[in-house]
Design an enzyme around this catalytic site. Structure first.
Site, mmCIF file in Angstrom:
data_model
loop_
_atom_site.group_PDB
_atom_site.id
_atom_site.type_symbol
_atom_site.label_atom_id
_atom_site.label_comp_id
_atom_site.label_asym_id
_atom_site.label_seq_id
_atom_site.Cartn_x
_atom_site.Cartn_y
_atom_site.Cartn_z
ATOM 1 C CG HIS A 47 -2.068 -0.917 1.131
ATOM 2 N ND1 HIS A 47 -3.191 -0.819 1.919
ATOM 3 C CD2 HIS A 47 -2.302 -1.956 0.297
ATOM 4 C CE1 HIS A 47 -4.046 -1.775 1.592
ATOM 5 N NE2 HIS A 47 -3.523 -2.481 0.618
ATOM 6 C CE1 TYR A 57 -5.297 3.562 11.560
ATOM 7 C CE2 TYR A 57 -4.616 3.737 9.276
ATOM 8 C CZ TYR A 57 -4.472 3.172 10.539
ATOM 9 O OH TYR A 57 -3.501 2.224 10.767
ATOM 10 N N PRO A 59 -3.439 0.184 19.289
ATOM 11 C CG PRO A 59 -5.352 -1.020 18.748
ATOM 12 C CD PRO A 59 -4.663 -0.364 19.888
ATOM 13 C CE LYS A 118 4.395 2.817 13.540
ATOM 14 N NZ LYS A 118 4.618 2.389 12.175
ATOM 15 C CE1 TYR A 126 -0.569 3.506 9.982
ATOM 16 C CE2 TYR A 126 0.110 3.017 7.741
ATOM 17 C CZ TYR A 126 -0.735 2.801 8.819
ATOM 18 O OH TYR A 126 -1.731 1.862 8.725
HETATM 19 P P1 FAD Z 1 2.426 -12.506 21.323
HETATM 20 O O1 FAD Z 1 2.041 -12.523 19.910
HETATM 21 O O2 FAD Z 1 1.390 -12.179 22.334
HETATM 22 O O3 FAD Z 1 3.066 -13.919 21.651
HETATM 23 C C1 FAD Z 1 3.309 -14.355 22.968
HETATM 24 C C2 FAD Z 1 3.175 -15.859 23.003
HETATM 25 O O4 FAD Z 1 3.567 -16.338 24.269
HETATM 26 C C3 FAD Z 1 1.742 -16.296 22.809
HETATM 27 O O5 FAD Z 1 1.669 -17.209 21.738
HETATM 28 C C4 FAD Z 1 1.361 -16.912 24.130
HETATM 29 O O6 FAD Z 1 0.444 -17.972 23.996
HETATM 30 C C5 FAD Z 1 2.702 -17.379 24.638
HETATM 31 N N1 FAD Z 1 2.794 -17.526 26.113
HETATM 32 C C6 FAD Z 1 2.332 -16.664 27.060
HETATM 33 N N2 FAD Z 1 2.597 -17.136 28.284
HETATM 34 C C7 FAD Z 1 3.265 -18.302 28.117
HETATM 35 C C8 FAD Z 1 3.810 -19.263 29.028
HETATM 36 N N3 FAD Z 1 3.723 -19.091 30.337
HETATM 37 N N4 FAD Z 1 4.397 -20.356 28.524
HETATM 38 C C9 FAD Z 1 4.508 -20.549 27.178
HETATM 39 N N5 FAD Z 1 4.008 -19.670 26.280
HETATM 40 C C10 FAD Z 1 3.395 -18.557 26.742
HETATM 41 N N6 FAD Z 1 -1.210 -4.842 16.962
HETATM 42 C C11 FAD Z 1 -1.395 -4.092 15.893
HETATM 43 O O7 FAD Z 1 -0.449 -3.439 15.454
HETATM 44 N N7 FAD Z 1 -2.624 -4.066 15.264
HETATM 45 C C12 FAD Z 1 -3.687 -4.800 15.732
HETATM 46 O O8 FAD Z 1 -4.761 -4.765 15.148
HETATM 47 C C13 FAD Z 1 -3.518 -5.582 16.868
HETATM 48 N N8 FAD Z 1 -4.546 -6.323 17.381
HETATM 49 C C14 FAD Z 1 -4.347 -7.053 18.510
HETATM 50 C C15 FAD Z 1 -5.396 -7.789 19.060
HETATM 51 C C16 FAD Z 1 -5.219 -8.529 20.254
HETATM 52 C C17 FAD Z 1 -6.386 -9.301 20.829
HETATM 53 C C18 FAD Z 1 -3.955 -8.510 20.889
HETATM 54 C C19 FAD Z 1 -3.750 -9.277 22.186
HETATM 55 C C20 FAD Z 1 -2.892 -7.789 20.318
HETATM 56 C C21 FAD Z 1 -3.078 -7.058 19.138
HETATM 57 N N9 FAD Z 1 -2.032 -6.324 18.550
HETATM 58 C C22 FAD Z 1 -2.241 -5.578 17.458
HETATM 59 C C23 FAD Z 1 -0.695 -6.344 19.065
HETATM 60 C C24 FAD Z 1 0.188 -7.331 18.303
HETATM 61 O O9 FAD Z 1 -0.569 -8.415 17.877
HETATM 62 C C25 FAD Z 1 1.293 -7.697 19.267
HETATM 63 O O10 FAD Z 1 2.082 -6.543 19.458
HETATM 64 C C26 FAD Z 1 2.148 -8.885 18.820
HETATM 65 O O11 FAD Z 1 1.398 -10.079 18.888
HETATM 66 C C27 FAD Z 1 3.394 -8.996 19.709
HETATM 67 O O12 FAD Z 1 4.064 -10.194 19.449
HETATM 68 P P2 FAD Z 1 4.780 -10.992 20.615
HETATM 69 O O13 FAD Z 1 5.466 -12.127 19.946
HETATM 70 O O14 FAD Z 1 5.575 -10.049 21.435
HETATM 71 O O15 FAD Z 1 3.624 -11.485 21.580
HETATM 72 C C1 DHB Z 2 -4.762 -3.183 11.113
HETATM 73 C C2 DHB Z 2 -4.592 -3.050 12.463
HETATM 74 C C3 DHB Z 2 -4.215 -1.835 12.975
HETATM 75 O O1 DHB Z 2 -4.036 -1.687 14.298
HETATM 76 C C4 DHB Z 2 -4.007 -0.739 12.152
HETATM 77 O O2 DHB Z 2 -3.650 0.438 12.699
HETATM 78 C C5 DHB Z 2 -4.164 -0.889 10.801
HETATM 79 C C6 DHB Z 2 -4.544 -2.117 10.272
HETATM 80 C C7 DHB Z 2 -5.168 -4.500 10.574
HETATM 81 O O3 DHB Z 2 -5.450 -5.391 11.383
HETATM 82 O O4 DHB Z 2 -5.232 -4.655 9.365
#
Ligand code: FAD
Ligand code: DHB
Length: 393
Positions: free
Chosen positions: A75, A204, A296, A300, A387
């Site tokens: 995009h 947005y 979100p 980021k 962004y």
């Molecule tokens: P995670 O992806 O959370 O991975 C952590 C992993 O550790 C998980 O798989 C979990 O099961 C595992 N874990 C936890 N505790 C234990 C344990 N004790 N033993 C073994 N394993 C364990 N960001 C955006 O930019 N846009 C979005 O739209 C957006 N939507 C989101 C929606 C939700 C519901 C959530 C929770 C987050 C969202 N985020 C979004 C944030 C983004 O998804 C996270 O920043 C990203 O997942 C971070 O990655 P990570 O690997 O640090 O953590």
């Molecule tokens: C999406 C999620 C976001 O938080 C955002 O700022 C833009 C797009 C997405 O899930 O596609």
């Protein structure tokens, strides 16, 4: 209890833990990844969707970007919708021709799991880390509980990539880590729908009834979000109500309908900012959501998680292979500088796009900010830079 030794114990198979394992593997450093959920669960978990320019390049350079390049949607701009009028922010024109890639987080996770399995390196699903001992020893360890019983895994380092409710940061003695936190007065209701995206770029939208975001995953799948009150539950949102509200908020003076389809996933996420500092306690390190959460609106969260491990992997390699600790010593400060920048940008985007239900003065300031983006090229350029590429600046 069975006992296993490796060089790096990684808690969590989200984007951070999986990419870290992959980067270490490429350098010949052994790791074990422990994930509490099943493979199916983590591969289906719908979350973020926007990958920054520098992070997409890094995934490709790391050998895990080929499907993202083939299937991700590139995009070059986003739309900002205010008072029923659309304004395009021409990201690529404003920022050196660079673009974002729209590619679901669960697809990144699938690609990383496939690479891990192909390498034969250990990745245990359905296995929960129940305690972390990194306090008293040069050989930190974790206790892992699964259907096969409990076992201890020890290593040169333990890395908590275990998300926002993880055990790693909770294992650090109180008073060592400082937690900075802010709650926002809204949540996001997100849906994935079998509907062809109505537009080519993300929208947005700031509407008097609340925020809305139009995103997508493929030519047949739309991803949409509504800003809702933090106390609302999914039960209060029938499919009809979700579509009605999205239609009202996203309508422009020319186009008053959006394409609809079966809703195949839905969830409500509260919006908050968290920073945990420092991101290191001796031989225990934190990466990704385990150390920081951003609201979100700036897209980021996943980018920051991947940027952390881009720094952490070479730091662990230098320590384990060459006994050189300098990169590890710098890890936390270097990450936190970027994390605070991301908190600032995400807060700016959040506060500009979510109308406040009652604070009229605040709403006046927010609208003026949004108008600056629309009317001032300098302001739009700053937004585009952050962004498209904040995590690599
Ligand atoms: P995670 O992806 O959370 O991975 C952590 C992993 O550790 C998980 O798989 C979990 O099961 C595992 N874990 C936890 N505790 C234990 C344990 N004790 N033993 C073994 N394993 C364990 N960001 C955006 O930019 N846009 C979005 O739209 C957006 N939507 C989101 C929606 C939700 C519901 C959530 C929770 C987050 C969202 N985020 C979004 C944030 C983004 O998804 C996270 O920043 C990203 O997942 C971070 O990655 P990570 O690997 O640090 O953590
Ligand atoms: C999406 C999620 C976001 O938080 C955002 O700022 C833009 C797009 C997405 O899930 O596609």
């Amino acid at each position: 209890m069975e006992s296993v030794r490796t060089q790096v114990v990684i808690i969590g198979a989200g984007p951070a833990g999986l990419l870290l394992g992959h980067l270490l593997e490429r350098e010949g450093v052994d790791s074990v990844i422990v994930e509490t959920r099943s493979r199916e669960y983590v591969e289906q978990r719908v979350r973020a969707g926007v990958i920054e320019y520098g992070i997409a390049n890094f995934l490709e350079e790391s050998g895990v970007g080929s499907r993202m390049r083939a299937e991700g949607l590139v995009h070059h701009g986003i739309e900002i919708r205010l008072d029923g009028v659309s304004h395009r922010v021409a990201l690529s024109e404003l920022y050196d021709g660079h673009a974002i890639t729209v590619y679901g987080q669960q697809e990144v996770v699938k690609d990383l799991i496939a690479a891990r399995i192909a390498s034969g390196a250990p990745l245990y699903f359905d296995a929960t880390v129940t305690s972390v001992d990194a306090q008293t020893t040069d050989e930190p360890s974790v206790v892992v509980s699964s259907n096969d019983g409990d076992r201890v895994i020890s290593g040169g380092y333990v890395v908590g990539c275990d998300g926002s409710h993880g055990v790693a940061s909770a294992s650090v003695p109180s008073g060592v880590l400082r937690r900075y936190e802010r709650l926002y007065p809204f949540s996001w209701l997100g849906i994935l729908a079998e509907a062809p995206p109505a537009t080519e770029e993300l929208i947005y939208c700031r509407h008097p009834r609340g925020f809305a975001l139009y995103s997508m995953r493929s030519p047949t799948l739309s991803r949409l979000y509504l800003g809702v009150n933090p106390d609302e539950s999914l039960n209060e949102w029938s499919d009809e109500r979700i579509w009605e509200e999205l239609t009202v908020r996203l309508a422009t003076k020319q186009v008053v309908t959006i394409s609809q389809g079966a809703i195949i996933e839905r969830g409500i996420t509260p919006m908050r900012s968290v920073v945990v500092a420092p991101m290191r306690f001796g031989r225990l390190l934190l990466a990704g959501d385990a150390a920081h959460i951003v609201p979100p609106t700036g897209a980021k969260g996943m980018n920051l998680a991947l940027a952390d491990v881009r720094l952490l992997a070479p730091a662990l390699v230098a320590s384990l292979r060459d006994h050189d600790e300098r990169l590890l010593d710098a890890y936390s400060d270097e990450c936190l500088r970027r994390v605070w920048r991301a908190e600032e940008f995400s807060t700016y985007m959040t506060q500009m796009l979510h109308p406040h239900p009652s604070a009229e003065f605040e709403n006046g300031v927010q609208t003026a900010r949004l108008r600056q983006v629309i009317e001032s090229e300098d302001t739009a350029r700053a937004l585009a830079r952050n962004y498209v590429n904040l995590s690599s600046l």
